[in-house]
Design a protein around this motif. Sequence first.
Motif, PDB file in Angstrom:
ATOM      1  N   PRO A  37       0.823  -1.210   0.000  1.00  0.00           N
ATOM      2  CA  PRO A  37       0.000   0.000   0.000  1.00  0.00           C
ATOM      3  C   PRO A  37       0.859   1.262   0.000  1.00  0.00           C
ATOM      4  O   PRO A  37       1.876   1.338   0.712  1.00  0.00           O
ATOM      5  CB  PRO A  37      -0.798  -0.123   1.304  1.00  0.00           C
ATOM      6  N   LEU A  38       0.452   2.257  -0.769  1.00  0.00           N
ATOM      7  CA  LEU A  38       1.253   3.469  -0.925  1.00  0.00           C
ATOM      8  C   LEU A  38       1.566   4.161   0.401  1.00  0.00           C
ATOM      9  O   LEU A  38       2.730   4.534   0.635  1.00  0.00           O
ATOM     10  CB  LEU A  38       0.553   4.431  -1.895  1.00  0.00           C
ATOM     11  N   PRO A  39       0.601   4.388   1.302  1.00  0.00           N
ATOM     12  CA  PRO A  39       0.968   5.062   2.557  1.00  0.00           C
ATOM     13  C   PRO A  39       1.977   4.286   3.387  1.00  0.00           C
ATOM     14  O   PRO A  39       2.840   4.866   4.048  1.00  0.00           O
ATOM     15  CB  PRO A  39      -0.371   5.220   3.292  1.00  0.00           C
ATOM     16  N   PHE A  40       1.897   2.947   3.343  1.00  0.00           N
ATOM     17  CA  PHE A  40       2.878   2.129   4.056  1.00  0.00           C
ATOM     18  C   PHE A  40       4.259   2.285   3.417  1.00  0.00           C
ATOM     19  O   PHE A  40       5.275   2.396   4.120  1.00  0.00           O
ATOM     20  CB  PHE A  40       2.456   0.660   4.036  1.00  0.00           C
ATOM     21  N   VAL A  41       4.306   2.307   2.084  1.00  0.00           N
ATOM     22  CA  VAL A  41       5.572   2.485   1.380  1.00  0.00           C
ATOM     23  C   VAL A  41       6.185   3.848   1.711  1.00  0.00           C
ATOM     24  O   VAL A  41       7.393   3.974   1.948  1.00  0.00           O
ATOM     25  CB  VAL A  41       5.378   2.332  -0.143  1.00  0.00           C
ATOM     26  N   LEU A  42       5.356   4.882   1.732  1.00  0.00           N
ATOM     27  CA  LEU A  42       5.841   6.223   2.062  1.00  0.00           C
ATOM     28  C   LEU A  42       6.429   6.264   3.473  1.00  0.00           C
ATOM     29  O   LEU A  42       7.511   6.821   3.701  1.00  0.00           O
ATOM     30  CB  LEU A  42       4.708   7.239   1.935  1.00  0.00           C
ATOM     31  N   ALA A  43       5.718   5.672   4.421  1.00  0.00           N
ATOM     32  CA  ALA A  43       6.184   5.674   5.807  1.00  0.00           C
ATOM     33  C   ALA A  43       7.493   4.905   5.951  1.00  0.00           C
ATOM     34  O   ALA A  43       8.429   5.358   6.628  1.00  0.00           O
ATOM     35  CB  ALA A  43       5.115   5.083   6.719  1.00  0.00           C
ATOM     36  N   THR A  44       7.579   3.756   5.301  1.00  0.00           N
ATOM     37  CA  THR A  44       8.784   2.932   5.404  1.00  0.00           C
ATOM     38  C   THR A  44       9.957   3.597   4.699  1.00  0.00           C
ATOM     39  O   THR A  44      11.087   3.599   5.198  1.00  0.00           O
ATOM     40  CB  THR A  44       8.525   1.538   4.814  1.00  0.00           C
ATOM     41  N   ASP A  45       9.689   4.192   3.531  1.00  0.00           N
ATOM     42  CA  ASP A  45      10.726   4.906   2.797  1.00  0.00           C
ATOM     43  C   ASP A  45      11.259   6.075   3.624  1.00  0.00           C
ATOM     44  O   ASP A  45      12.464   6.330   3.675  1.00  0.00           O
ATOM     45  CB  ASP A  45      10.154   5.405   1.462  1.00  0.00           C
ATOM     46  N   ALA A  46      10.365   6.783   4.282  1.00  0.00           N
ATOM     47  CA  ALA A  46      10.784   7.910   5.125  1.00  0.00           C
ATOM     48  C   ALA A  46      11.683   7.441   6.267  1.00  0.00           C
ATOM     49  O   ALA A  46      12.682   8.099   6.600  1.00  0.00           O
ATOM     50  CB  ALA A  46       9.560   8.639   5.669  1.00  0.00           C
ATOM     51  N   MET A  47      11.353   6.307   6.869  1.00  0.00           N
ATOM     52  CA  MET A  47      12.180   5.776   7.946  1.00  0.00           C
ATOM     53  C   MET A  47      13.580   5.404   7.436  1.00  0.00           C
ATOM     54  O   MET A  47      14.583   5.613   8.117  1.00  0.00           O
ATOM     55  CB  MET A  47      11.515   4.560   8.574  1.00  0.00           C
ATOM     56  N   GLU A  48      13.616   4.838   6.244  1.00  0.00           N
ATOM     57  CA  GLU A  48      14.904   4.475   5.660  1.00  0.00           C
ATOM     58  C   GLU A  48      15.729   5.722   5.359  1.00  0.00           C
ATOM     59  O   GLU A  48      16.938   5.768   5.616  1.00  0.00           O
ATOM     60  CB  GLU A  48      14.671   3.650   4.387  1.00  0.00           C
ATOM     61  N   ARG A  49      15.083   6.749   4.827  1.00  0.00           N
ATOM     62  CA  ARG A  49      15.785   8.002   4.529  1.00  0.00           C
ATOM     63  C   ARG A  49      16.279   8.683   5.801  1.00  0.00           C
ATOM     64  O   ARG A  49      17.384   9.246   5.840  1.00  0.00           O
ATOM     65  CB  ARG A  49      14.861   8.951   3.753  1.00  0.00           C
ATOM     66  N   LEU A  50      15.450   8.656   6.841  1.00  0.00           N
ATOM     67  CA  LEU A  50      15.845   9.268   8.107  1.00  0.00           C
ATOM     68  C   LEU A  50      17.069   8.562   8.683  1.00  0.00           C
ATOM     69  O   LEU A  50      18.000   9.214   9.172  1.00  0.00           O
ATOM     70  CB  LEU A  50      14.674   9.200   9.095  1.00  0.00           C
ATOM     71  N   ARG A  51      17.072   7.252   8.601  1.00  0.00           N
ATOM     72  CA  ARG A  51      18.222   6.480   9.085  1.00  0.00           C
ATOM     73  C   ARG A  51      19.477   6.788   8.272  1.00  0.00           C
ATOM     74  O   ARG A  51      20.566   7.014   8.816  1.00  0.00           O
ATOM     75  CB  ARG A  51      17.910   4.990   9.013  1.00  0.00           C
ATOM     76  N   ASP A  52      19.327   6.805   6.946  1.00  0.00           N
ATOM     77  CA  ASP A  52      20.478   6.992   6.073  1.00  0.00           C
ATOM     78  C   ASP A  52      21.019   8.422   6.079  1.00  0.00           C
ATOM     79  O   ASP A  52      22.126   8.669   5.601  1.00  0.00           O
ATOM     80  CB  ASP A  52      20.117   6.589   4.639  1.00  0.00           C
ATOM     81  N   ALA A  53      20.236   9.364   6.617  1.00  0.00           N
ATOM     82  CA  ALA A  53      20.715  10.741   6.699  1.00  0.00           C
ATOM     83  C   ALA A  53      21.830  10.885   7.731  1.00  0.00           C
ATOM     84  O   ALA A  53      22.634  11.823   7.663  1.00  0.00           O
ATOM     85  CB  ALA A  53      19.552  11.667   7.062  1.00  0.00           C
ATOM     86  N   HIS A  54      21.920   9.971   8.694  1.00  0.00           N
ATOM     87  CA  HIS A  54      22.956   9.986   9.738  1.00  0.00           C
ATOM     88  C   HIS A  54      23.049  11.355  10.410  1.00  0.00           C
ATOM     89  O   HIS A  54      24.143  11.891  10.608  1.00  0.00           O
ATOM     90  CB  HIS A  54      24.313   9.591   9.160  1.00  0.00           C
ATOM     91  N   SER A  55      21.909  11.927  10.723  1.00  0.00           N
ATOM     92  CA  SER A  55      21.898  13.245  11.356  1.00  0.00           C
ATOM     93  C   SER A  55      22.547  13.181  12.735  1.00  0.00           C
ATOM     94  O   SER A  55      22.200  12.310  13.549  1.00  0.00           O
ATOM     95  CB  SER A  55      20.464  13.758  11.480  1.00  0.00           C
TER      96      SER A  55
END
Length: 264
Positions: A37-55
């Motif tokens: 489902p698109l909203p699930f993909v968006l949420a999971t993608d955001a989590m991956e991006r947040l992790r990979d940002a290494h803020s």
Amino acid sequence: HTSVQSSDIAQGVDVKGAGDQGMMFGYATNETREMLPLPFVLATDAMERLRDAHSPILLPDAKCQVTYDYARKRIDTFLISTQHREDVDLEDVRNTVVRVMRDTANSRCLNTDFKTLVNPTGRFVIGSSFADTGVTGRKIIADTYGGACRHGGGAFSGKDPTKVDRSGAYMARKIAKDIIRAGLAKRCEVQLAYAIGVAEPVSVAVECFHTNCVPKGYIVRWIQKRYDLTPAGIISSLGLRDVDYNTVSTLGHFWRGWMPWEKE
């Protein structure tokens, strides 16, 4: 302290029967390339991006929820709660997170004028089990499809593949994807039900949400002819004895293409 499985349970498993009773569900949709489902993909993608940002101002614990308006084909609300260092400016946390939200939306050519919620309580310094514990196991909706379909109720993590909570759910997901790939439906939920100690499922059912191009009875027979749905058959066909289950501890159980149950 360690213990062995109850002999009452083991006698059913030892003869290749299911290690528990219950209903398992698998789901697939053609609305995204991941067949999720698109909203699930968006949420999971955001989590991956947040992790990979290494803020440097953020810490590991985080969770995301996306509200998507299917009628208008736009994101309504983007919510991320993320752990952060105690001495940081909360506005810097917000700016970092909102940037991830917008990058995620842009990657799918979606609107960025959505409502944003970042750490609605204000602070999120103490995370993981140090902040909140319970006995319910992992969040099973976050592990699966974000609430887009029914769920059998059993958590996957912490169980070996003889437990159909895990193996049956993985096979149901693979079957649902195969139904979409075969062009039999555009959206599909597969239900498998088992009795403890019995090898074959006691029920196989599908729901296609009026997107099927053939009768549902045909799809059920198609499933029964193609797949060995016994626990031993599922374990063998998906190679579940050789999976490192630590790798599904984040971002859900149906996200990565290398997973045996995600492959064609």
